[in-house]
Design a protein around this motif. Structure first.
Motif, PDB file in Angstrom:
ATOM      1  N   ASP B 278      34.502  36.391  19.342  1.00 14.42           N
ATOM      2  CA  ASP B 278      35.106  35.668  18.220  1.00 14.42           C
ATOM      3  C   ASP B 278      36.309  36.411  17.651  1.00 14.42           C
ATOM      4  OD1 ASP B 278      33.017  34.058  18.728  1.00 14.42           O
ATOM      5  OD2 ASP B 278      31.917  34.435  16.854  1.00 14.42           O
ATOM      6  N   LYS B 279      36.153  37.734  17.492  1.00 11.24           N
ATOM      7  CA  LYS B 279      37.265  38.514  16.945  1.00 11.24           C
ATOM      8  C   LYS B 279      38.454  38.501  17.897  1.00 11.24           C
ATOM      9  CE  LYS B 279      34.483  41.687  14.153  1.00 11.24           C
ATOM     10  NZ  LYS B 279      33.972  43.079  14.044  1.00 11.24           N
ATOM     11  N   GLU B 282      40.166  35.089  17.683  1.00  9.91           N
ATOM     12  CA  GLU B 282      40.879  35.003  16.410  1.00  9.91           C
ATOM     13  C   GLU B 282      42.234  35.717  16.508  1.00  9.91           C
ATOM     14  OE1 GLU B 282      39.477  36.849  12.362  1.00  9.91           O
ATOM     15  OE2 GLU B 282      37.920  35.529  13.186  1.00  9.91           O
ATOM     16  N   GLU B 285      44.635  33.979  18.873  1.00  6.34           N
ATOM     17  CA  GLU B 285      45.114  32.748  18.241  1.00  6.34           C
ATOM     18  C   GLU B 285      46.266  33.084  17.287  1.00  6.34           C
ATOM     19  OE1 GLU B 285      44.068  29.676  19.044  1.00  6.34           O
ATOM     20  OE2 GLU B 285      45.658  28.948  17.721  1.00  6.34           O
ATOM     21  N   ARG B 286      46.117  34.211  16.599  1.00  7.04           N
ATOM     22  CA  ARG B 286      47.144  34.622  15.627  1.00  7.04           C
ATOM     23  C   ARG B 286      48.453  34.973  16.347  1.00  7.04           C
ATOM     24  NH1 ARG B 286      48.606  39.177  12.402  1.00  7.04           N
ATOM     25  NH2 ARG B 286      47.160  40.620  13.429  1.00  7.04           N
TER      26      ARG B 286
END
Lengths: 322, 322
Positions: B278-279, B282, B285-286
């Motif tokens: 998940d990290k 994330e 995605e950024r």
């Protein structure tokens, strides 16, 4: 490369499971080749993508379930992120035809063998594969038929896999213009960790680092992001899901290469701190030689950007003296 | 941008000291613009380059010494690696004309002000500059007139510099198609450390890391070096002298950014080791958002590769899903 008759399609019905950039490029390329598959069946879990596929008209049938797509298929290609393979396999396994050939396009191979092989039914032949091609764009609209031309397509079949199955996959990808090579899965993962996975991880990192600065500076980082940095942002623009899965599924090789990289970077950092110009020059001179051999090894014929060539190019500058 | 008459050249005699990729691109661009300089004088310490300049015919006069080249010049451009500036200055200082405008193309600015400013004679106006453009190729044959079109050209004049001098440099580079911006030298070095210097250091490192492997693997790293890695080799193909000088002359900013980068990379490394998908997602995605803003900020008009566009492009693939 294969003794299959050139005028006959390799597969009667080829099913593509997951149709993004690569999947749609395969559809377009197989269509264009003419002798790849008589019928192209497709499934994507995203309804919007399924609808778009019907509009694009690059496949012969679009299905509501993966099970339906693979039914009656003598060839199946998993084109989804590798993290989804296990779930897909448990759904399609009962519906795979006897004698069907199953392959994939995953960027890691040991993990794929680990996840998929145990779920392959008796009488179905699994030939893991990886096209060394693509762009940072995602989705079915990003694909193009020329993507695989002159590019490597690596196959990593395990011991004892039916040679005919491997030959069919080899024939299929050769017919879309790829240079097919068979190699060991572990070796594949190690080499790709160096040529692709580590570079992507570094690119993601540096783009993140550059943006953890105050607003004004961030604006200028964007405005003056020519050369080096802009190349990195392109690399870091790749699909997050795909790359998350790659790093989680090639952990050992990536962590080993990352360790080596960190040691090398620390050495350079020290040379800069201590102003050791000769050592820096020597090192940069050596990497320049590497560049030469890479350029020699890749002749210009194979333009990876296909139709986007000039468009993409305007956004790439290589090692600029900025 | 300036009230100098468009139909008159900005300088009567413009002297280029050091004519490599950038210097020869300036010569070609000024020639093409027509209203940049009435006479182009050039010096390069390499006799082979001087001979080549005569063959190329892209300047009006080629000189045996830098002193001779700057004599009678109302405009002088230092186009050599920044490490050579001090030596060049001590040679040309006595020969610089009163009222002459001196500028440069160095990728670092604080160090240039440190080395050059003290050697600038009374009555000579120093306006440090940096074209955010270039390719990884070196030498006078690598240059092309379109290199600066639509690209930023950053000027970092110190307090109290004659505004007319700055206006002249601004006019000259505007006339070759560049977007001229005036900024603080320290800020320039900080932003460029992020957008250019750190990315180049990383690229040099990763290329070196990838090649410290056994022979067979090295061969395959070259053969399969599509995508990420090949972009890095292009960046790492840049001029070793220039980059050695950049890192030695922007040490503080580069080391600070390198420290941040290492911290960020260590965090990602840990996420991979502990399988924190998940990290990772994330974060990826950024960075993808960053890519979008960079693409939006740079429209395609300015093709940095000029004539080499397609050629170079065949060797660039962006963030490929390999």
């Amino acid at each position: 490369m294969t003794d299959l008759p050139q005028d006959e399609p390799v597969f009667k019905r080829l099913a593509l499971i997951g149709v993004g950039n690569i999947g749609s490029s395969i559809a377009r390329a197989v269509r264009q080749a003419g002798n790849g598959a008589a019928h192209l069946a497709a499934f994507d879990r995203d309804p919007a993508v399924r609808a778009r596929l019907l509009e694009l008209g690059i496949v012969d049938s679009v299905h509501e379930t993966a099970a339906e797509a693979v039914t009656g298929a003598d060839g199946v290609v998993l084109c989804a992120p590798v993290g989804a393979y296990a779930a897909i396999m448990s759904e399609i396994a009962p519906h795979l035809e006897q004698g069907a050939v199953l392959t994939d396009i995953g960027s890691v191979k040991l993990a794929v063998v680990r996840d998929v092989a145990p779920l392959v039914p008796e009488g179905v032949h699994f030939v893991p594969g990886h096209p060394v091609a693509g762009t940072e764009k995602s989705g079915p609209d990003a694909g193009f038929a020329e993507l695989f031309r002159g590019r490597f397509w690596l196959l990593t079949p395990e011991e004892g896999v039916d040679p005919t199955a491997t030959a069919k996959v080899e024939a299929l990808w050769s017919r879309v213009g790829a240079i097919v090579e068979v190699m060991d899965a572990a070796y594949h993962d190690k080499v790709l960790a160096l040529t692709s996975h580590l570079p992507h991880l570094i690119a993601y990192t540096i783009v993140g680092t550059a943006f953890d600065v105050e607003e004004q500076e961030r604006q200028d980082v964007i405005r003056f992001s020519a050369g080096g940095f802009r190349d990195f942002t392109r690399i870091a623009g790749s699909d997050p899901t795909m790359w998350r899965d790659i790093f989680l599924n090639n952990k050992e090789a990536v962590l080993e290469m990352l360790q080596r990289f960190t040691e090398d970077l620390t050495a350079l950092q020290r040379q800069i701190r201590w102003g050791e110009g000769d050592k820096l020059y020597e090192f940069f001179e050596r990497t320049r030689e590497v560049r030469r051999s890479v350029v020699e090894a890749h002749q210009e014929g194979s333009n990876p950007w296909g139709p986007d060539a000039n468009k993409e190019d305007a956004d790439s500058e290589g090692g600029k003296p900025e």
